[in-house]
Design an enzyme around this catalytic site. Sequence first.
Site, PDB file in Angstrom:
ATOM      1  N   ASP A   9      -7.725  67.280  59.178  1.00 23.90           N
ATOM      2  CA  ASP A   9      -7.783  66.946  60.597  1.00 23.90           C
ATOM      3  C   ASP A   9      -6.413  66.337  60.958  1.00 23.90           C
ATOM      4  O   ASP A   9      -5.641  65.970  60.068  1.00 23.90           O
ATOM      5  CB  ASP A   9      -8.924  65.939  60.808  1.00 23.90           C
ATOM      6  CG  ASP A   9      -8.994  65.414  62.217  1.00 23.90           C
ATOM      7  OD1 ASP A   9      -9.031  66.238  63.147  1.00 23.90           O
ATOM      8  OD2 ASP A   9      -9.001  64.178  62.402  1.00 23.90           O
ATOM      9  N   LEU A  10      -6.110  66.229  62.240  1.00 20.06           N
ATOM     10  CA  LEU A  10      -4.786  65.697  62.616  1.00 20.06           C
ATOM     11  C   LEU A  10      -4.861  64.209  63.008  1.00 20.06           C
ATOM     12  O   LEU A  10      -4.433  63.332  62.265  1.00 20.06           O
ATOM     13  CB  LEU A  10      -4.205  66.523  63.771  1.00 20.06           C
ATOM     14  CG  LEU A  10      -2.832  66.076  64.267  1.00 20.06           C
ATOM     15  CD1 LEU A  10      -1.760  66.270  63.205  1.00 20.06           C
ATOM     16  CD2 LEU A  10      -2.435  66.843  65.540  1.00 20.06           C
ATOM     17  N   ASP A  11      -5.453  63.959  64.182  1.00 20.21           N
ATOM     18  CA  ASP A  11      -5.483  62.586  64.696  1.00 20.21           C
ATOM     19  C   ASP A  11      -6.381  61.707  63.828  1.00 20.21           C
ATOM     20  O   ASP A  11      -7.563  61.994  63.665  1.00 20.21           O
ATOM     21  CB  ASP A  11      -5.992  62.599  66.142  1.00 20.21           C
ATOM     22  CG  ASP A  11      -6.166  61.199  66.698  1.00 20.21           C
ATOM     23  OD1 ASP A  11      -5.438  60.291  66.271  1.00 20.21           O
ATOM     24  OD2 ASP A  11      -7.043  61.012  67.558  1.00 20.21           O
ATOM     25  N   THR A  17      -2.590  59.397  66.634  1.00 15.82           N
ATOM     26  CA  THR A  17      -2.287  59.703  68.036  1.00 15.82           C
ATOM     27  C   THR A  17      -3.336  59.106  68.976  1.00 15.82           C
ATOM     28  O   THR A  17      -3.172  59.162  70.192  1.00 15.82           O
ATOM     29  CB  THR A  17      -2.190  61.232  68.259  1.00 15.82           C
ATOM     30  OG1 THR A  17      -3.206  61.874  67.493  1.00 15.82           O
ATOM     31  CG2 THR A  17      -0.842  61.771  67.854  1.00 15.82           C
ATOM     32  N   LYS A  45     -12.582  59.914  69.717  1.00 15.07           N
ATOM     33  CA  LYS A  45     -11.946  60.438  68.506  1.00 15.07           C
ATOM     34  C   LYS A  45     -12.594  61.739  68.045  1.00 15.07           C
ATOM     35  O   LYS A  45     -13.813  61.798  67.867  1.00 15.07           O
ATOM     36  CB  LYS A  45     -11.986  59.377  67.398  1.00 15.07           C
ATOM     37  CG  LYS A  45     -11.058  58.219  67.725  1.00 15.07           C
ATOM     38  CD  LYS A  45     -10.877  57.266  66.571  1.00 15.07           C
ATOM     39  CE  LYS A  45      -9.843  56.212  66.953  1.00 15.07           C
ATOM     40  NZ  LYS A  45      -9.742  55.151  65.949  1.00 15.07           N
ATOM     41  N   ARG A  49     -10.635  67.513  74.761  1.00 13.08           N
ATOM     42  CA  ARG A  49     -10.071  66.894  75.972  1.00 13.08           C
ATOM     43  C   ARG A  49     -11.064  66.956  77.132  1.00 13.08           C
ATOM     44  O   ARG A  49     -11.251  65.991  77.864  1.00 13.08           O
ATOM     45  CB  ARG A  49      -8.767  67.614  76.349  1.00 13.08           C
ATOM     46  CG  ARG A  49      -7.947  66.865  77.376  1.00 13.08           C
ATOM     47  CD  ARG A  49      -6.723  67.667  77.779  1.00 13.08           C
ATOM     48  NE  ARG A  49      -5.992  68.183  76.628  1.00 13.08           N
ATOM     49  CZ  ARG A  49      -5.058  69.130  76.706  1.00 13.08           C
ATOM     50  NH1 ARG A  49      -4.749  69.661  77.866  1.00 13.08           N
ATOM     51  NH2 ARG A  49      -4.444  69.569  75.610  1.00 13.08           N
ATOM     52  N   SER A 114      -8.002  70.910  63.723  1.00 13.32           N
ATOM     53  CA  SER A 114      -7.986  69.821  64.713  1.00 13.32           C
ATOM     54  C   SER A 114      -8.554  70.266  66.050  1.00 13.32           C
ATOM     55  O   SER A 114      -8.471  71.441  66.406  1.00 13.32           O
ATOM     56  CB  SER A 114      -6.527  69.373  64.900  1.00 13.32           C
ATOM     57  OG  SER A 114      -6.387  68.579  66.051  1.00 13.32           O
ATOM     58  N   ALA A 115      -9.095  69.311  66.801  1.00 17.18           N
ATOM     59  CA  ALA A 115      -9.583  69.594  68.155  1.00 17.18           C
ATOM     60  C   ALA A 115      -8.434  69.633  69.163  1.00 17.18           C
ATOM     61  O   ALA A 115      -8.610  70.094  70.287  1.00 17.18           O
ATOM     62  CB  ALA A 115     -10.586  68.527  68.576  1.00 17.18           C
ATOM     63  N   SER A 116      -7.272  69.148  68.751  1.00 18.75           N
ATOM     64  CA  SER A 116      -6.173  69.002  69.705  1.00 18.75           C
ATOM     65  C   SER A 116      -5.491  70.323  70.048  1.00 18.75           C
ATOM     66  O   SER A 116      -5.247  71.149  69.171  1.00 18.75           O
ATOM     67  CB  SER A 116      -5.116  68.053  69.138  1.00 18.75           C
ATOM     68  OG  SER A 116      -4.022  67.989  70.019  1.00 18.75           O
ATOM     69  N   LYS A 145     -16.192  70.528  67.268  1.00 22.66           N
ATOM     70  CA  LYS A 145     -16.880  69.813  66.194  1.00 22.66           C
ATOM     71  C   LYS A 145     -18.000  68.992  66.850  1.00 22.66           C
ATOM     72  O   LYS A 145     -17.776  68.471  67.934  1.00 22.66           O
ATOM     73  CB  LYS A 145     -15.920  68.847  65.483  1.00 22.66           C
ATOM     74  CG  LYS A 145     -14.699  69.498  64.851  1.00 22.66           C
ATOM     75  CD  LYS A 145     -13.676  68.419  64.451  1.00 22.66           C
ATOM     76  CE  LYS A 145     -12.365  69.049  64.024  1.00 22.66           C
ATOM     77  NZ  LYS A 145     -11.303  68.077  63.742  1.00 22.66           N
ATOM     78  N   GLU A 169     -11.296  64.136  57.104  1.00 23.31           N
ATOM     79  CA  GLU A 169     -11.681  63.884  58.502  1.00 23.31           C
ATOM     80  C   GLU A 169     -11.861  62.397  58.786  1.00 23.31           C
ATOM     81  O   GLU A 169     -12.309  61.662  57.916  1.00 23.31           O
ATOM     82  CB  GLU A 169     -13.021  64.563  58.787  1.00 23.31           C
ATOM     83  CG  GLU A 169     -12.970  65.766  59.681  1.00 23.31           C
ATOM     84  CD  GLU A 169     -12.546  65.530  61.115  1.00 23.31           C
ATOM     85  OE1 GLU A 169     -12.497  64.370  61.570  1.00 23.31           O
ATOM     86  OE2 GLU A 169     -12.255  66.530  61.784  1.00 23.31           O
ATOM     87  N   ASP A 170     -11.540  61.977  60.016  1.00 26.99           N
ATOM     88  CA  ASP A 170     -11.747  60.569  60.391  1.00 26.99           C
ATOM     89  C   ASP A 170     -12.857  60.406  61.431  1.00 26.99           C
ATOM     90  O   ASP A 170     -13.163  59.275  61.809  1.00 26.99           O
ATOM     91  CB  ASP A 170     -10.457  59.965  60.962  1.00 26.99           C
ATOM     92  CG  ASP A 170     -10.173  60.479  62.360  1.00 26.99           C
ATOM     93  OD1 ASP A 170     -10.222  61.709  62.553  1.00 26.99           O
ATOM     94  OD2 ASP A 170      -9.939  59.652  63.260  1.00 26.99           O
TER      95      ASP A 170
HETATM   96  P1  B16 Z   1      -5.717  67.274  73.058  1.00 24.61           P
HETATM   97  P2  B16 Z   1      -8.309  65.598  66.038  1.00 24.61           P
HETATM   98  C1  B16 Z   1      -8.521  65.115  68.635  1.00 24.61           C
HETATM   99  O1  B16 Z   1      -7.727  65.306  67.515  1.00 24.61           O
HETATM  100  C2  B16 Z   1      -8.478  63.653  69.082  1.00 24.61           C
HETATM  101  O2  B16 Z   1      -9.048  62.823  68.070  1.00 24.61           O
HETATM  102  C3  B16 Z   1      -9.236  63.487  70.348  1.00 24.61           C
HETATM  103  O3  B16 Z   1      -9.198  62.149  70.799  1.00 24.61           O
HETATM  104  C4  B16 Z   1      -8.629  64.417  71.417  1.00 24.61           C
HETATM  105  O4  B16 Z   1      -9.333  64.316  72.636  1.00 24.61           O
HETATM  106  C5  B16 Z   1      -8.671  65.849  70.899  1.00 24.61           C
HETATM  107  O5  B16 Z   1      -7.966  65.926  69.674  1.00 24.61           O
HETATM  108  C6  B16 Z   1      -8.065  66.830  71.891  1.00 24.61           C
HETATM  109  O6  B16 Z   1      -6.689  66.575  71.982  1.00 24.61           O
HETATM  110  O7  B16 Z   1      -5.939  66.605  74.363  1.00 24.61           O
HETATM  111  O8  B16 Z   1      -4.349  67.027  72.464  1.00 24.61           O
HETATM  112  O9  B16 Z   1      -6.068  68.736  73.076  1.00 24.61           O
HETATM  113  O10 B16 Z   1      -8.830  64.295  65.533  1.00 24.61           O
HETATM  114  O11 B16 Z   1      -9.372  66.690  66.136  1.00 24.61           O
HETATM  115  O12 B16 Z   1      -7.082  66.058  65.307  1.00 24.61           O
HETATM  116 MG    MG Z   2      -9.427  63.029  63.945  1.00 23.73          MG
END
Ligand code: B16
Ligand code: MG
Length: 217
Positions: A9-11, A17, A45, A49, A114-116, A145, A169-170
């Site tokens: 996972d990233l964040d 972040t 977390k 978005r 990652s979800a980001s 997720k 994962e966190d």
């Molecule tokens: P973005 P992860 C997630 O990252 C964040 O934990 C979460 O807070 C954020 O809303 C999501 O990414 C979407 O991010 O706005 O950059 O698309 O933990 O899945 O790496």
């Molecule tokens: Mg995360």
Amino acid sequence: MQKVGFIFDLDGVIVDTAKYHYLAWKKLANELGFEFTEEQNELFKGVSRKRCLEILLEIGNISATQNQFDTWMVDKNIDYLAYIEEMDASEILPDVPQVLEYLKKKNIPIALGSASKNAKPILEKVGLLPYFDSIVDGNSVTKAKPDPEVFLIAAKNLGVEPNNCVVFEDAVAGIQAANAADMLSIGIGDSAILFEAKHNFKDFTEMDAAFLEALLA
Ligand code: B16
Ligand code: MG
């Protein structure tokens, strides 16, 4: 021996972040006339978005037209991108480069899950992009997720069977997604919160080479 793959996972796992997401969401909340606390930010977390904005508006008891909703998503991301712009290798969480280097040296395929939607520029900024054989992020999935989609795509891209993948994962939803994908879930953070994980570590400094070695065996 079966081929093993590692998915990060990233964040909260590679970089923190969450603090930048928090500042950007707080700015939007304040502009809309309400407070948003760091404690409330915990709910965000690992959450997409779009879902974050839905929760934020529930907290502020604000209803939005589709147009407003879309505009606020864009506004928040513009503010968030300004923070990312300033990121460098100093923001990588402890011992992450060492773990990635260890796996690379053993020719273990590595993916991001990652979800980001900003995952790639973040990895580029902190200099870790070359370690990843596949990036699966918020742009590549249709289901968030705890749906296992993100990790199943990562396994496919790596050419590894899901049950031979290890996921770091966190977020609770991320651990649930890894478990649903039939992967070995490793919680990074508070073990009381991430109790569904197969193994738990506060961070990568707690994980020794013997543990990683055992995962490869
Ligand atoms: P973005 P992860 C997630 O990252 C964040 O934990 C979460 O807070 C954020 O809303 C999501 O990414 C979407 O991010 O706005 O950059 O698309 O933990 O899945 O790496
Ligand atoms: Mg995360």
